[in-house]
Design a protein around this motif. Structure first.
Motif, mmCIF file in Angstrom:
data_model
loop_
_atom_site.group_PDB
_atom_site.id
_atom_site.type_symbol
_atom_site.label_atom_id
_atom_site.label_comp_id
_atom_site.label_asym_id
_atom_site.label_seq_id
_atom_site.Cartn_x
_atom_site.Cartn_y
_atom_site.Cartn_z
ATOM 1 N N GLU A 111 0.874 -1.090 0.003
ATOM 2 C CA GLU A 111 0.133 0.088 0.043
ATOM 3 C C GLU A 111 0.952 1.376 -0.026
ATOM 4 N N ALA A 112 1.741 1.178 0.727
ATOM 5 C CA ALA A 112 2.663 2.539 0.826
ATOM 6 C C ALA A 112 3.501 2.527 -0.359
ATOM 7 N N ALA A 113 4.026 1.502 -0.873
ATOM 8 C CA ALA A 113 4.868 1.660 -2.027
ATOM 9 C C ALA A 113 4.324 1.854 -3.362
ATOM 10 N N GLU A 114 3.011 1.553 -3.404
ATOM 11 C CA GLU A 114 2.290 1.885 -4.572
ATOM 12 C C GLU A 114 2.067 3.387 -4.586
ATOM 13 N N ARG A 115 1.808 4.029 -3.388
ATOM 14 C CA ARG A 115 1.383 5.294 -3.150
ATOM 15 C C ARG A 115 2.546 6.230 -3.387
ATOM 16 N N VAL A 116 3.739 5.631 -3.248
ATOM 17 C CA VAL A 116 5.134 6.253 -3.449
ATOM 18 C C VAL A 116 5.219 6.355 -4.801
ATOM 19 N N ARG A 117 5.037 5.545 -5.578
ATOM 20 C CA ARG A 117 5.252 5.184 -7.003
ATOM 21 C C ARG A 117 4.400 6.079 -7.716
ATOM 22 N N THR A 130 13.273 1.487 -10.276
ATOM 23 C CA THR A 130 13.618 0.094 -9.963
ATOM 24 C C THR A 130 13.354 -0.013 -8.844
ATOM 25 N N SER A 131 13.499 -1.206 -8.384
ATOM 26 C CA SER A 131 13.735 -1.753 -7.043
ATOM 27 C C SER A 131 15.038 -2.579 -6.939
ATOM 28 N N ASN A 132 16.015 -2.429 -6.208
ATOM 29 C CA ASN A 132 17.174 -3.141 -5.986
ATOM 30 C C ASN A 132 17.227 -4.053 -4.917
ATOM 31 N N ILE A 133 17.105 -5.399 -5.240
ATOM 32 C CA ILE A 133 16.702 -6.352 -4.253
ATOM 33 C C ILE A 133 17.904 -7.418 -4.008
ATOM 34 N N VAL A 141 11.176 -9.664 -3.593
ATOM 35 C CA VAL A 141 10.918 -9.922 -4.797
ATOM 36 C C VAL A 141 9.417 -10.231 -5.162
ATOM 37 N N ALA A 142 8.792 -10.946 -4.290
ATOM 38 C CA ALA A 142 7.485 -11.174 -4.455
ATOM 39 C C ALA A 142 6.648 -10.075 -4.676
ATOM 40 N N LEU A 143 6.839 -8.901 -3.620
ATOM 41 C CA LEU A 143 6.103 -7.555 -3.510
ATOM 42 C C LEU A 143 6.562 -6.780 -4.973
ATOM 43 N N ALA A 144 7.707 -6.882 -5.280
ATOM 44 C CA ALA A 144 8.002 -5.993 -6.491
ATOM 45 C C ALA A 144 7.258 -6.652 -7.697
ATOM 46 N N GLU A 145 7.084 -8.109 -7.713
ATOM 47 C CA GLU A 145 6.484 -8.563 -9.057
ATOM 48 C C GLU A 145 5.034 -8.516 -8.846
ATOM 49 N N ARG A 146 4.459 -8.451 -7.700
ATOM 50 C CA ARG A 146 2.827 -8.094 -7.390
ATOM 51 C C ARG A 146 2.639 -6.755 -7.893
ATOM 52 N N MET A 147 3.639 -5.856 -7.830
ATOM 53 C CA MET A 147 3.622 -4.620 -8.120
ATOM 54 C C MET A 147 3.764 -4.423 -9.708
ATOM 55 N N GLY A 148 4.126 -5.349 -10.220
ATOM 56 C CA GLY A 148 4.306 -5.437 -11.879
ATOM 57 C C GLY A 148 5.878 -5.276 -12.282
ATOM 58 N N ALA A 149 6.780 -5.268 -11.346
ATOM 59 C CA ALA A 149 8.111 -4.978 -11.731
ATOM 60 C C ALA A 149 8.724 -6.224 -12.060
ATOM 61 N N MET A 164 19.840 -7.566 -7.238
ATOM 62 C CA MET A 164 18.989 -7.609 -8.666
ATOM 63 C C MET A 164 18.243 -6.606 -8.964
ATOM 64 N N LEU A 165 18.089 -5.889 -9.950
ATOM 65 C CA LEU A 165 17.425 -4.742 -10.408
ATOM 66 C C LEU A 165 16.082 -5.106 -10.899
ATOM 67 N N TYR A 166 14.891 -4.821 -10.356
ATOM 68 C CA TYR A 166 13.589 -4.853 -11.053
ATOM 69 C C TYR A 166 13.149 -3.514 -11.375
ATOM 70 N N ARG A 167 12.685 -3.617 -12.650
ATOM 71 C CA ARG A 167 12.001 -2.504 -13.265
ATOM 72 C C ARG A 167 10.626 -2.510 -13.181
ATOM 73 N N HIS A 168 10.282 -1.394 -12.614
ATOM 74 C CA HIS A 168 8.600 -1.070 -12.463
ATOM 75 C C HIS A 168 8.057 -0.692 -13.547
#
Length: 176
Positions: A111-117, A130-133, A141-149, A164-168
């Motif tokens: 909820e917080a990360a989606e509002r920040v994005r 990105t999210s660097n994990i 990783v699971a949260l980044a992927e649920r957010m579409g990254a 690991m760099l995940y692109r949003h």
């Protein structure tokens, strides 16, 4: 308030605000808990954790953004942090999140990360995030992927080691 230029963002359950002096203790407690904080950059000494807290305040001053304190609306209790991070040496702006002990598994980080994005795209005008994990941080990783990254590459982060760099998804996908 320590960070006068930090906006106040809200969601259904959360307030996202700039760090205040009272936020130092819960943040330091998190950073000193190596089991919980290693994927974020945990510390063994209180002074080092305190310096990270001060670093976040300086990041707000230098970049105009940083990590917000996540506060529960109902109780006004700090529950974690989420924000945009881009210190010297980072490949590009990153959205990050952490929830403190006792706040896991409640959807607070998402909820917080989606509002920040949304804030990063709408208000800051950023066009990519990105999210660097750290490898092994399966919850992030699971949260980044649920957010579409999506996973883009692995690189060597000068302070964290292998990341690991995940692109949003970009603003056109997030904001519609």
């Amino acid at each position: 308030m320590i960070v006068p230029n930090a906006p106040r963002l809200e969601t259904k359950r959360l307030i996202l605000r700039g760090p205040e002096a009272a936020d130092a203790e819960p943040m330091i407690a998190f950073l000193l808990d190596r089991e919980r904080a290693d994927g974020f950059g945990g510390y063994d000494h209180r002074g080092d954790a305190w310096r990270w807290f001060a670093l976040n305040i300086g990041h707000w001053q230098l970049r105009g953004y940083g990590y917000f304190t996540i506060e529960m609306k109902e109780t006004r209790t700090p529950a974690g942090i989420s924000g945009i991070w881009n210190p010297e040496g980072w490949p590009e702006p990153e959205i990050g999140w952490v929830v403190f002990e006792g706040f896991e598994g409640r959807g607070i980080a998402r909820e917080a990360a989606e509002r920040v994005r949304r804030y990063a795209y709408e208000d800051l005008g950023l066009t990519t995030l990105t999210s660097n994990i750290v490898p092994g941080n399966t919850r992030s990783v699971a949260l980044a992927e649920r957010m579409g990254a999506t996973y883009e590459r692995t690189y060597m982060n000068y302070s964290m080691g292998e990341d690991m760099l995940y692109r949003h998804p970009g603003p056109e996908e997030v904001l519609g």
